[in-house]
Design an enzyme around this catalytic site. Structure first.
Site, PDB file in Angstrom:
ATOM      1  CG  LEU A  10       1.190  42.481  26.462  1.00 49.92           C
ATOM      2  CD1 LEU A  10       1.071  43.982  26.251  1.00 49.92           C
ATOM      3  CD2 LEU A  10       2.661  42.070  26.475  1.00 49.92           C
ATOM      4  CG  ASP A  51      -9.856  45.009  19.534  1.00 53.56           C
ATOM      5  OD1 ASP A  51     -10.313  43.969  20.053  1.00 53.56           O
ATOM      6  OD2 ASP A  51     -10.460  46.095  19.552  1.00 53.56           O
ATOM      7  CE1 TYR A 140     -13.360  34.410  32.673  1.00 51.45           C
ATOM      8  CE2 TYR A 140     -13.802  32.843  34.429  1.00 51.45           C
ATOM      9  CZ  TYR A 140     -12.944  33.366  33.488  1.00 51.45           C
ATOM     10  OH  TYR A 140     -11.672  32.862  33.354  1.00 51.45           O
TER      11      TYR A 140
HETATM   12  P1  NAD Z   1      -5.461  38.649  32.016  1.00 46.73           P
HETATM   13  O1  NAD Z   1      -6.640  39.491  32.352  1.00 46.73           O
HETATM   14  O2  NAD Z   1      -4.274  38.708  32.918  1.00 46.73           O
HETATM   15  O3  NAD Z   1      -4.959  39.015  30.541  1.00 46.73           O
HETATM   16  C1  NAD Z   1      -5.837  39.160  29.458  1.00 46.73           C
HETATM   17  C2  NAD Z   1      -5.106  39.931  28.366  1.00 46.73           C
HETATM   18  O4  NAD Z   1      -6.036  40.127  27.292  1.00 46.73           O
HETATM   19  C3  NAD Z   1      -4.622  41.316  28.810  1.00 46.73           C
HETATM   20  O5  NAD Z   1      -3.247  41.462  28.520  1.00 46.73           O
HETATM   21  C4  NAD Z   1      -5.476  42.281  27.992  1.00 46.73           C
HETATM   22  O6  NAD Z   1      -4.775  43.458  27.597  1.00 46.73           O
HETATM   23  C5  NAD Z   1      -5.838  41.430  26.785  1.00 46.73           C
HETATM   24  N1  NAD Z   1      -7.056  41.881  26.117  1.00 46.73           N
HETATM   25  C6  NAD Z   1      -8.193  42.352  26.675  1.00 46.73           C
HETATM   26  N2  NAD Z   1      -9.067  42.696  25.708  1.00 46.73           N
HETATM   27  C7  NAD Z   1      -8.472  42.432  24.527  1.00 46.73           C
HETATM   28  C8  NAD Z   1      -8.866  42.571  23.174  1.00 46.73           C
HETATM   29  N3  NAD Z   1     -10.058  43.060  22.836  1.00 46.73           N
HETATM   30  N4  NAD Z   1      -7.988  42.190  22.216  1.00 46.73           N
HETATM   31  C9  NAD Z   1      -6.774  41.695  22.535  1.00 46.73           C
HETATM   32  N5  NAD Z   1      -6.331  41.554  23.801  1.00 46.73           N
HETATM   33  C10 NAD Z   1      -7.186  41.921  24.779  1.00 46.73           C
HETATM   34  O7  NAD Z   1      -5.961  37.152  31.822  1.00 46.73           O
HETATM   35  P2  NAD Z   1      -5.166  35.784  32.065  1.00 46.73           P
HETATM   36  O8  NAD Z   1      -5.228  35.489  33.517  1.00 46.73           O
HETATM   37  O9  NAD Z   1      -3.848  35.805  31.395  1.00 46.73           O
HETATM   38  O10 NAD Z   1      -6.179  34.754  31.357  1.00 46.73           O
HETATM   39  C11 NAD Z   1      -6.003  34.274  30.033  1.00 46.73           C
HETATM   40  C12 NAD Z   1      -7.077  33.244  29.740  1.00 46.73           C
HETATM   41  O11 NAD Z   1      -7.032  32.206  30.727  1.00 46.73           O
HETATM   42  C13 NAD Z   1      -8.519  33.787  29.786  1.00 46.73           C
HETATM   43  O12 NAD Z   1      -9.295  33.109  28.827  1.00 46.73           O
HETATM   44  C14 NAD Z   1      -8.991  33.405  31.167  1.00 46.73           C
HETATM   45  O13 NAD Z   1     -10.389  33.311  31.230  1.00 46.73           O
HETATM   46  C15 NAD Z   1      -8.317  32.061  31.337  1.00 46.73           C
HETATM   47  N6  NAD Z   1      -8.186  31.678  32.753  1.00 46.73           N
HETATM   48  C16 NAD Z   1      -7.345  32.364  33.587  1.00 46.73           C
HETATM   49  C17 NAD Z   1      -7.251  31.987  34.914  1.00 46.73           C
HETATM   50  C18 NAD Z   1      -6.327  32.695  35.882  1.00 46.73           C
HETATM   51  O14 NAD Z   1      -6.358  32.395  37.087  1.00 46.73           O
HETATM   52  N7  NAD Z   1      -5.485  33.628  35.427  1.00 46.73           N
HETATM   53  C19 NAD Z   1      -8.021  30.905  35.391  1.00 46.73           C
HETATM   54  C20 NAD Z   1      -8.881  30.256  34.527  1.00 46.73           C
HETATM   55  C21 NAD Z   1      -8.938  30.635  33.191  1.00 46.73           C
END
Ligand code: NAD
Length: 314
Positions: A10, A51, A140
């Site tokens: 999500l 989770d 991070y």
């Molecule tokens: P986000 O914060 O938008 O979404 C993370 C999701 O993980 C959320 O929906 C949250 O509810 C869920 N979550 C949190 N704790 C949880 C748990 N214990 N169990 C299950 N679900 C859980 O993050 P995103 O931007 O979609 O990023 C996804 C991945 O991509 C991450 O590994 C992030 O580090 C990596 N990333 C993202 C970006 C960016 O710009 N968005 C850039 C580099 C890397």
């Protein structure tokens, strides 16, 4: 035909990735999971509450749906991880180990994203090479380097087909970002449409890598379908499309909204993180090994972002 389990479905990436994967591989073949309940389009296909810090939950859902691939996205992002480093370790490392173990036990293909946050202040800042110094100074970043190494370890030690990219800041008009250092690059478009002005929490002249979401999603599918014999690297491929500072976004927006104004009120935590990251990374290993090529530059992305965000407010 693939059958894919997505964790963190999500979030900013997952909410669009699940839709794209369902279009590509069929609705029933993509199982969204998150710690939160699904609503809207994601709830229209298979979805389970998972989770990732609970190993049994990850394993049971993968087994129940007989998946062949895990795309592990659940994480705490850079700015939030600095606010709560212990929780970040628990989710980012605990969740990753659980997802990798499920992949090992059930012999699944595995994807997880690293980040430009895996670099640090001593990393070469311009054209940052694929293989270089990585001594990040944020929780991070520590999680992301450890994750890159762990995913490589599961490939070398257990033969798990692990693959991954280092994402830059991702920009999209669908789901708002979840607490990263590049969030400003999404907010600036919303504020440009709503108020024709934006106060940036990142200082003038701070260059970071960025990418528009459609390029980020295509990269996942392309890498996962790539011929394994051509992959010299496995995890953490540098990929980038745009290197930009706040004033570059402003100039690009002013081509459509000439009276748009940008000012600054720097957030010291986010600025410290941004200063420790590269200005621009070198994506040539991804291009050579699996054909990565971004379709959107800054102006093309700005054009589409302004149109899409505008449609939300008319
Ligand atoms: P986000 O914060 O938008 O979404 C993370 C999701 O993980 C959320 O929906 C949250 O509810 C869920 N979550 C949190 N704790 C949880 C748990 N214990 N169990 C299950 N679900 C859980 O993050 P995103 O931007 O979609 O990023 C996804 C991945 O991509 C991450 O590994 C992030 O580090 C990596 N990333 C993202 C970006 C960016 O710009 N968005 C850039 C580099 C890397």
């Amino acid at each position: 035909m693939k059958k894919i389990l997505v964790t963190g479905a999500l979030g900013q990436i997952g909410s669009e990735l699940v839709v794209k994967l369902r279009e590509t591989y069929g609705v029933e073949n993509v199982i969204g999971t998150d710690i939160r309940k699904a609503e809207g389009i994601i709830a229209e296909g298979p979805f389970e509450l998972v989770d990732v810090t609970d190993a049994n939950q990850v394993y049971s859902v993968a087994k129940k749906y007989n998946v062949d691939t895990v795309m592990h996205l659940a994480a705490l992002l850079s700015a939030k991880a600095e606010e709560n480093p212990k929780l970040a370790w628990h989710i980012n490392m605990g969740g990753l180990v659980n997802a990798l173990e499920t992949a090992r036990e059930l012999n699944l293909q595995f994807f997880t994203p690293s980040s430009i946050g895996a670099f640090g202040p001593t990393t070469p800042k311009d054209h940052t090479p694929q293989d270089t110094l990585q001594r990040p100074t944020t929780m991070y970043g520590v999680n992301k380097v450890s994750g890159e190494l762990l995913a490589d370890y599961y490939y070398h030690r257990f033969g798990v087909d692990t693959r991954g990219v280092r994402y830059p800041g991702l920009i999209s008009h669908v789901t708002l970002p979840g607490g990263g250092t590049t969030d400003y690059a999404v907010e600036i478009y919303y504020e440009a449409i709503k108020h024709k002005t934006y106060t940036s929490c990142i200082a003038e002249g701070t260059y970071m890598d960025m990418m528009y979401m459609p390029d980020a999603l295509n990269a996942i599918i392309q890498l996962m379908e790539a011929d394994p014999n051509k992959l010299k690297h496995r995890n953490a491929f540098n990929i980038s499309a745009i290197s930009a500072a706040p004033e570059d976004f402003a100039k690009s927006i002013q081509k459509h909204i000439p009276d748009f104004k940008l000012d600054y009120q720097v957030d010291p935590v986010k600025q410290r993180i941004a200063d420790s990251w590269p200005n621009s990374i070198d994506s040539s290993a991804a291009t050579e090994e699996w054909g990565f090529k971004a379709a959107y530059d800054l102006d093309k992305m700005t054009n589409e972002m302004l149109n899409k965000v505008n449609m939300k407010f008319v």
